[in-house]
Design a protein around this motif. Sequence first.
Motif: not given
Length: 293
Positions: A217, A94, A207-208, A210-215, A139, A205
């Motif tokens: 592509r 990180e 936030e999940w 939103d993150r999945m849509k970003e990751f 991931y 879910y």
Amino acid sequence: MTEQLRLMAVHAHPDDESSKGAATMAKYVSEGVDVIVVTCTGGERGSVLNPRLQGDPYIEENIHEVRRKEMDEARAILGVSQEWLGFVDSGLPEGDPLPPLPEGCFALEDVDTAAGELVRKIRSFRPQVVTTYDENGGYPHPDHIMTHKITMVAFDGAADAEKYPEDEFGPVWQPLKLYYNQGFNLPRTTALHEALIGRGLESPYAEWIDRMKEFERKPRTLTTFVPCADFFETRDKALLAHRTQIDPDGGWFRVPLEIQKEVWPTEEYELSKALVPTSLPEEDLFAGIRDNA
């Protein structure tokens, strides 16, 4: 059917087998399929994620032994066999920039050499089907990505006596199908989220998604939907056995099982390689194999 059906699930750390495809494995065990989990690392660098166990000096000093005991309990719950590949957890770096990976860790191993250890397991167990992660690791953990790399090499290498000689790695064997675990997919997560909201319940879910849509592509191709709702309880029990890694009050368990079973009663996979005729979509990892086994 004249030959025993065998499934090998290749995972990076203890607990991955219980969060990715666990209900599928329990279902196949109930049907008489021989199922083995191969765990690449001991999970030595995993953080203690259960707030109730954080700061426990025994756990901190003996994390490797603790995680082995957790794995053994989860294995028994699922009814599978399990073997260690013997590599050292790389940890999840990180920061910006990311720090270098620790010397001697799994992610820094030579891919072909590390794959040779998995070749030994494949040739010994002789699975028709192998599951692992996609090229993103599910991931971007370095151990998950490395697990993908060595599984891809070992799937073909298990049948290559020139690259991996039989006198050292055992008699050749060619698995027939290779799948990527895709249980954490956007359609499933969205369906559960909308079902909870529609029932006036809180969803973990948002936030999940939103993150999945970003990751994601480009969305993954889901090819195989294994009906296994009857084994969701078994999955959750196995996951809870990994006490250092799982918060029993966390988001994993906030969706009532009856809603999960009603809204999304399957676990999903992406077919990566098939050496038998296939017709997609499928409901069975052994589709195209059973009739010829």
